[in-house]
Design an enzyme around this catalytic site. Structure first.
Site, PDB file in Angstrom:
ATOM      1  CG  ASP A   8       2.971 -92.404 -51.546  1.00 19.08           C
ATOM      2  OD1 ASP A   8       3.502 -91.365 -51.956  1.00 19.08           O
ATOM      3  OD2 ASP A   8       1.724 -92.292 -51.363  1.00 19.08           O
ATOM      4  CG  ASP A  10       1.137 -86.958 -48.215  1.00 17.81           C
ATOM      5  OD1 ASP A  10       1.743 -86.957 -47.055  1.00 17.81           O
ATOM      6  OD2 ASP A  10       1.326 -86.096 -49.019  1.00 17.81           O
TER       7      ASP A  10
END
Length: 181
Positions: A8, A10
């Site tokens: 992922d 952020d």
């Protein structure tokens, strides 16, 4: 274990923001994340990003803004001696019913198709339960980082069976590189 890592973005690689990371100036790497990516790349890992970017659908930023964020990230990774094999993102809002918004596995399916890889046995790293669920749907080992929303996810406690918890991406890289996963 396959040497395939899906990240992922952020909260895992860069600082997250409840107000969205809207431009390259707001894209700030977390300590050790860029170096971790570079070390894993140099050790032969296939590295990809799968990120929900609903700020596009919400009008918080443009595709050009997102492209500039990714260019900054790649410049830093390249300067550290690393690279990424693929970056996928979901531009949709949470109510659009798409297949690419995590926890749906569509972004990982895109990575699998683009790189011609079977992701069963790969590692999926996230700071939110939806990241882990997307990876688990594809047979990935789920790893939760405590950065970003990770502490909040850990405190909620649900859905974390068979999930490895690490402090951050740097710790995960160290564990992967020393065979301690």
């Amino acid at each position: 274990m396959k040497k395939i890592l899906i990240l992922d973005r952020d909260g895992v690689i860069n600082q997250d923001s409840d107000a969205f990371v809207k431009n390259a100036d707001e894209w700030i790497p977390l300590p050790g994340s860029i170096e971790a990516i570079a070390k894993l790349y140099q050790a032969g890992w296939t590295l990809s990003i799968a990120t929900n970017q609903s700020g596009l659908a919400r009008g918080k930023f443009t595709q050009a803004d997102l492209d500039a964020q990714h260019a900054k990230m790649l410049d830093l990774i390249h300067a550290a001696g690393g690279d990424l094999h693929a970056i996928t993102w979901c531009p949709h809002g949470p109510d659009e019913g798409c297949r690419c918004r995590k926890p749906e596995p569509g972004l990982l399916e895109q990575i699998s198709q683009r790189l011609d890889l079977d992701l069963n046995g790969a590692v999926m790293v996230g700071d939110a339960l939806r990241d882990l669920q997307a990876g688990q749907a594809m047979g990935c080992q789920a790893v939760l980082v405590r950065t970003g929303k990770g502490e909040k996810t850990l405190a909620a406690g649900e859905g974390l069976e068979e999930v490895l918890v690490v402090a951050d991406l740097a710790e995960l890289a160290e564990r992967l590189l020393t065979g301690k996963l």
